[in-house]
Structures are given as C-alpha cells and as structure tokens.
Design a protein around this motif. Structure first.
Motif, mmCIF file in Angstrom:
data_model
loop_
_atom_site.group_PDB
_atom_site.id
_atom_site.type_symbol
_atom_site.label_atom_id
_atom_site.label_comp_id
_atom_site.label_asym_id
_atom_site.label_seq_id
_atom_site.Cartn_x
_atom_site.Cartn_y
_atom_site.Cartn_z
ATOM 1 N N ARG A 116 -7.219 -8.256 13.373
ATOM 2 C CA ARG A 116 -6.291 -7.333 14.255
ATOM 3 C C ARG A 116 -5.117 -6.407 14.670
ATOM 4 O O ARG A 116 -5.261 -4.880 14.072
ATOM 5 C CB ARG A 116 -6.039 -8.112 15.563
ATOM 6 N N ARG A 117 -4.414 -7.201 13.660
ATOM 7 C CA ARG A 117 -2.945 -5.982 12.782
ATOM 8 C C ARG A 117 -3.600 -5.538 11.833
ATOM 9 O O ARG A 117 -3.075 -4.108 11.872
ATOM 10 C CB ARG A 117 -2.041 -7.018 12.245
ATOM 11 N N GLY A 118 -4.868 -5.270 11.153
ATOM 12 C CA GLY A 118 -4.925 -4.754 9.981
ATOM 13 C C GLY A 118 -6.061 -3.503 10.631
ATOM 14 O O GLY A 118 -5.765 -1.814 10.685
ATOM 15 N N LYS A 119 -6.767 -3.612 11.853
ATOM 16 C CA LYS A 119 -7.317 -2.707 12.928
ATOM 17 C C LYS A 119 -6.441 -1.819 13.685
ATOM 18 O O LYS A 119 -6.213 -0.278 13.605
ATOM 19 C CB LYS A 119 -8.209 -3.114 13.811
ATOM 20 N N ASP A 120 -5.050 -2.104 13.718
ATOM 21 C CA ASP A 120 -3.993 -1.303 14.935
ATOM 22 C C ASP A 120 -3.712 -0.246 14.258
ATOM 23 O O ASP A 120 -2.826 0.235 14.312
ATOM 24 C CB ASP A 120 -2.569 -2.208 15.371
ATOM 25 N N LEU A 121 -2.785 -0.724 12.520
ATOM 26 C CA LEU A 121 -2.623 -0.153 11.595
ATOM 27 C C LEU A 121 -3.354 0.552 11.380
ATOM 28 O O LEU A 121 -2.994 2.386 10.986
ATOM 29 C CB LEU A 121 -2.258 -0.517 10.649
ATOM 30 N N THR A 122 -4.857 1.069 10.958
ATOM 31 C CA THR A 122 -5.902 2.005 11.151
ATOM 32 C C THR A 122 -5.348 2.766 12.082
ATOM 33 O O THR A 122 -5.784 4.597 12.197
ATOM 34 C CB THR A 122 -7.517 1.587 10.449
ATOM 35 N N GLN A 123 -5.222 2.146 12.979
ATOM 36 C CA GLN A 123 -5.662 3.533 13.983
ATOM 37 C C GLN A 123 -4.431 4.355 15.031
ATOM 38 O O GLN A 123 -4.520 4.947 15.598
ATOM 39 C CB GLN A 123 -5.828 2.563 15.364
ATOM 40 N N ASN A 124 -3.297 3.628 13.689
ATOM 41 C CA ASN A 124 -1.582 4.843 13.892
ATOM 42 C C ASN A 124 -1.860 5.716 13.331
ATOM 43 O O ASN A 124 -2.542 5.943 12.249
ATOM 44 C CB ASN A 124 -0.579 3.740 13.575
ATOM 45 N N ALA A 131 1.159 -1.336 -0.281
ATOM 46 C CA ALA A 131 0.655 0.223 0.223
ATOM 47 C C ALA A 131 1.002 1.655 -0.227
ATOM 48 O O ALA A 131 2.273 1.152 -0.016
ATOM 49 C CB ALA A 131 -0.797 0.238 1.791
ATOM 50 N N GLU A 132 0.486 2.385 -0.234
ATOM 51 C CA GLU A 132 1.167 3.516 0.319
ATOM 52 C C GLU A 132 1.865 4.019 1.337
ATOM 53 O O GLU A 132 2.400 4.838 1.460
ATOM 54 C CB GLU A 132 0.226 5.105 -1.540
ATOM 55 N N THR A 133 0.331 3.461 2.594
ATOM 56 C CA THR A 133 0.447 4.300 3.515
ATOM 57 C C THR A 133 0.624 3.555 4.130
ATOM 58 O O THR A 133 -0.772 1.947 3.866
ATOM 59 C CB THR A 133 0.245 5.593 3.541
ATOM 60 N N GLU A 134 0.822 3.506 5.671
ATOM 61 C CA GLU A 134 0.480 2.565 6.595
ATOM 62 C C GLU A 134 -0.922 1.879 7.261
ATOM 63 O O GLU A 134 -1.745 1.345 6.915
ATOM 64 C CB GLU A 134 0.877 2.509 8.089
ATOM 65 N N GLN A 135 -1.909 3.452 6.670
ATOM 66 C CA GLN A 135 -3.668 3.421 7.361
ATOM 67 C C GLN A 135 -3.951 2.788 6.560
ATOM 68 O O GLN A 135 -4.587 2.206 6.225
ATOM 69 C CB GLN A 135 -3.962 4.718 6.645
ATOM 70 N N LEU A 136 -3.173 2.671 4.542
ATOM 71 C CA LEU A 136 -3.787 1.685 3.551
ATOM 72 C C LEU A 136 -4.066 0.783 3.632
ATOM 73 O O LEU A 136 -4.421 -0.360 3.617
ATOM 74 C CB LEU A 136 -3.626 2.293 2.431
ATOM 75 N N LEU A 137 -2.085 0.213 4.161
ATOM 76 C CA LEU A 137 -2.222 -1.325 4.219
ATOM 77 C C LEU A 137 -3.015 -1.870 5.491
ATOM 78 O O LEU A 137 -3.298 -2.674 5.265
ATOM 79 C CB LEU A 137 -0.958 -1.782 5.228
ATOM 80 N N GLY A 138 -3.420 -0.992 6.648
ATOM 81 C CA GLY A 138 -4.957 -1.655 7.537
ATOM 82 C C GLY A 138 -5.677 -1.795 7.460
ATOM 83 O O GLY A 138 -6.082 -3.013 6.964
ATOM 84 N N GLU A 139 -6.445 -0.489 6.010
ATOM 85 C CA GLU A 139 -7.588 -1.398 6.127
ATOM 86 C C GLU A 139 -7.381 -2.512 5.154
ATOM 87 O O GLU A 139 -8.675 -2.973 4.837
ATOM 88 C CB GLU A 139 -7.350 -0.167 4.542
ATOM 89 N N LYS A 140 -6.797 -2.371 3.965
ATOM 90 C CA LYS A 140 -6.553 -3.270 3.546
ATOM 91 C C LYS A 140 -6.603 -4.920 3.574
ATOM 92 O O LYS A 140 -7.375 -6.226 3.925
ATOM 93 C CB LYS A 140 -5.565 -3.817 1.799
ATOM 94 N N LEU A 141 -5.649 -4.925 5.099
ATOM 95 C CA LEU A 141 -5.586 -6.186 6.255
ATOM 96 C C LEU A 141 -7.271 -6.201 6.249
ATOM 97 O O LEU A 141 -7.285 -7.500 6.139
ATOM 98 C CB LEU A 141 -4.480 -5.938 6.804
ATOM 99 N N VAL A 142 -8.159 -5.572 6.620
ATOM 100 C CA VAL A 142 -9.027 -5.714 6.887
ATOM 101 C C VAL A 142 -9.805 -5.855 6.001
ATOM 102 O O VAL A 142 -10.658 -6.846 5.984
ATOM 103 C CB VAL A 142 -9.688 -4.525 7.798
ATOM 104 N N ALA A 143 -9.670 -5.728 5.459
ATOM 105 C CA ALA A 143 -10.784 -5.642 3.914
ATOM 106 C C ALA A 143 -10.332 -7.470 3.488
ATOM 107 O O ALA A 143 -11.659 -8.137 3.743
ATOM 108 C CB ALA A 143 -10.729 -5.542 2.681
ATOM 109 N N LEU A 144 -9.195 -7.754 3.747
ATOM 110 C CA LEU A 144 -8.665 -9.035 3.246
ATOM 111 C C LEU A 144 -9.226 -10.188 4.695
ATOM 112 O O LEU A 144 -10.078 -12.086 4.369
ATOM 113 C CB LEU A 144 -6.761 -9.626 3.222
ATOM 114 N N ALA A 145 -9.130 -10.098 5.732
ATOM 115 C CA ALA A 145 -9.353 -10.404 6.824
ATOM 116 C C ALA A 145 -11.201 -10.525 6.598
ATOM 117 O O ALA A 145 -12.144 -11.783 7.312
ATOM 118 C CB ALA A 145 -9.451 -10.013 8.225
ATOM 119 N N ALA A 146 -12.093 -10.228 5.470
ATOM 120 C CA ALA A 146 -13.300 -10.741 5.890
ATOM 121 C C ALA A 146 -13.879 -11.711 5.590
ATOM 122 O O ALA A 146 -14.990 -12.149 5.783
ATOM 123 C CB ALA A 146 -14.465 -9.452 4.910
#
Length: 382
Positions: free
Chosen positions: A374-382, A347-362
């Motif tokens: 969990r790791r996706g949510k952590d990245l979106t909140q940092n 991803a371009e940013t850690e926020q976007l990486l977190g969003e993509k991990l959350v999407a994958l977790a679905a």
C-alpha cells in the motif's frame, strides 16, 4: 577506545558494527545474566561489571529498563551517557510527562493513576475515550488498555490493579491515562547531541504500527513546519537533560501540530533507515557523541524506508534482487512477533522508492509485512 553498552541486544550489535570503522571497541553487559559479552559473537568475557566500568572510556545503554543499582554504579563513574536520569525518564512515563510539562513540549492530556479514584477522575477529565499505559515496563504496545465506554471499566481496572499491586515501596508501579487523540499519522525524529551541546538532527520519519509494534518507517520530504516543530521539541528536551547521545521522539501529527507520544533515550527502531539512507547512521552518531567525537552528517542520501522482519526465520532471497535493498539480521532465535531483523531500501526519488516497495511486496506476504504494498503504491501515485 572502549565503550560499554548496558544491554546485549540488536541495538548493541549494530553499535558494534558502526563503531569498528571508528576504532571503537564495544562491550555489552547483559543485565539479565549479569554477564559481559561481545555483542556480535556473544562470547562471554570473564570480567565483572565493576572491572569493565574501570577499564572503559565511556558507558551508554541500548534500552531503558535497567536495574537502579547498575545505573548508579555506572553514573558515579562519570562516564555514563546520556546519564542515569535520562534512562530513568525513558523507562517511566510519569517522569516523561513531567519532563514534557517542564519543557512546554505538547503531549496528550493525561491523569496519573495509582488508585481507583484516579481512574474515576480520568474518566471525567480528560474524559473518554482513554488510552491507559503502564508507566513502567511497557514496550511495543504491551501494558496498554483502551476505555471507550463505561462498559469495560471494571474488567480493565482489575488488570490495572494487578499491575499496581506488583510494585513495591522501592519500585512502585503507576499508570497513565491519556486522552485518546485522533491523529492523521505517527512520526518520529531522531537526533544526536554531543558533550559540547552541538546537535545533529535527522529528517522526520513517518511510521506505521501493527498491534503496537513498528512495522514500517519511511523517510521522505516533509513540510518544513513539521520538521521545525520536531526539532524544537528535540532541542528543548536535550537541553533540559544536558543530554549526550541519540534521542528519539515519537509524535502524533494532529492536523499539522505535533504531540509527543513517547521518548526513547537511545538509538531507535524508527531510525534504522539511517544505516543506508544517510552518510552517518544513528548508531555511528550515538557513538561519536558519547566518545567525544564530532557529529556526522544527517541529511538523506535519498528517500528511504525500513521494513521490520517480525517472527520470520529468513526472508525470500529475491528481496535482495531489488536494487539498493539491504538486509540486517539480529542473530536471535525465532519466536512469533519477535524483531528478527529489518530491510532497508533507498532510492533517488519518492517515485522510485514506491516502485521498489511495490517490487518488494511481491516477495513479502501482506500478513507478515503489512503496509508495504500500500505504501509503495501511495508513493508511486504522489
């Protein structure tokens, strides 16, 4: 240029894929069947190991547990990188600990065990709790015990003594007892060193294990101090061994200080993210090093993650609908817990990486892909 790889698993497969654009032809030697084969098609090549050694330009390895006679024959050819001693060190924790001590690279306090009295000594110093690891034949959390109190010493010693007794005069078995270190996270660094002593080191990666098996790696911004500690350890070790190729080092992060858990003299699972997360993957850089080519760039294209696919015959097709997600398969027969493939995401940013991990977790069940949500949510909140 022809390169012979000792081992015919997924790492040789990915080396073959990385070598093709460089006009590097990869041939694998399966040490179990003693057959030469193409690492992608698994087509058996009607040739002996001796003939393959004579015809290849360089030799390397995809794993550590290789018979000594094979290592010796490859070594005397003068074409083997990173060399016999480096492979032996990677496959024997007692040799690894000796190397770490010689190079003053920090690791957990330990005691070498070959008899019961040594275990008693370890219980006193470095003291409980202890992590017990076989020096030979251990991987992915196998060949390990934990002693937290005196109550389970006898049972564990019985299992340990069976392992020690399975050794021979030519191939003795030994065990390491390490002080159990409370750590904040597990990280790793992967780098390459060429024949001229030049190095190219990737950013430190954060890793998560489940049952001793790597399940998730995340490459993102990390403190310069941590990166420098990892690079210092890498440079000390490769310099001491006159190493050529990719070396991986796993660390415990203990209050901001890195302590080596283990080293791997090869391309490594925690570096698979480099296939999409960098311009030059660990596989390509390993081949460049052993082939005598200039090393490639190791900077991140963007924050990246690697998710191991363990024991699953396939993945939901919806995974590939998430932008910048790539799947890699190893062509293995399905077996519970087996490394079948992996998923890379960048991803371009850690926020976007977190969003993509959350999407994958679905699409990826937690029981099969622990930590992704969990790791996706952590990245979106940092």
């Amino acid at each position: 240029m022809n390169i012979l790889v000792l081992g015919a698993g997924q790492l040789a497969r990915m080396m073959s894929l990385a070598g093709a654009p460089l006009n590097l032809n990869i041939i694998s030697y399966d040490v179990g069947s003693k057959q030469l084969m193409h690492p992608l098609t698994l087509h058996v090549i009607d040739q002996s190991l001796t003939e393959a050694i004579a015809e290849c330009d360089a030799i390397t390895a995809e794993f550590e547990h290789i018979p000594d006679d094979v290592l010796t024959e490859c070594s005397v050819s003068g074409k083997f990188y990173p060399g016999k001693q480096a492979i032996k060190i990677g496959g024997d924790r007692s040799l690894e600990k000796a190397l770490l001590g010689k190079t003053c690279v920090p690791c957990a306090p330990y005691q070498l065990i070959t008899e019961r009295s040594h275990l008693n000594n370890a219980i006193d110093d470095p003291g409980l709790p202890l992590v017990i690891k076989t020096c030979q034949a251990g991987y992915d959390g196998k060949g390990q015990w934990r002693i937290k109190s005196d109550s389970n010493v006898e049972q564990i010693w019985s299992e340990m003594s069976d392992f020690l007794a399975a050794g021979s005069n030519d191939a003795p078995h030994s065990i390491i007892a390490e002080k159990m270190i409370p750590f904040q996270r597990e990280v790793s660094v992967i780098g390459a060193r060429d024949k001229f002593g030049n190095t190219a080191i990737y950013p430190v990666t954060e890793n998560e294990h489940t049952g001793g098996v790597l399940t998730l790696s995340v490459a993102k911004a990390i403190s310069q101090d941590i990166q420098q500690q990892a690079m210092d350890a890498f440079n000390r070790l490769v310099s001491e061994m006159d190493y050529v190729g990719v070396l991986a080092i796993e660390f415990f992060d203990v209050d901001g200080k890195l302590m080596v858990n283990e080293i791997a003299p090869r391309v490594h699972n925690s570096g698979h993210w480099t296939q999409q997360g960098t311009l030059c993957s660990q596989f390509e850089n390993h081949l460049r090093a052993v082939a005598g080519l200039p090393l490639g760039a190791t900077e991140m294209i963007g924050p990246s993650a690697m998710i191991n696919v363990l024991g699953q015959a396939d993945i939901p097709v919806e995974v590939l609908s998430v932008p910048d997600v790539t799947s890699h398969w190893y062509g293995k027969a399905q077996r519970p817990g087996r490394k079948m493939g992996h998923i890379n995401v960048v991803a371009e940013t850690e926020q976007l990486l977190g969003e993509k991990l959350v999407a994958l977790a679905a699409f990826l069940p937690e029981e099969d892909y622990p930590g992704v949500a969990r790791r996706g949510k952590d990245l979106t909140q940092n």
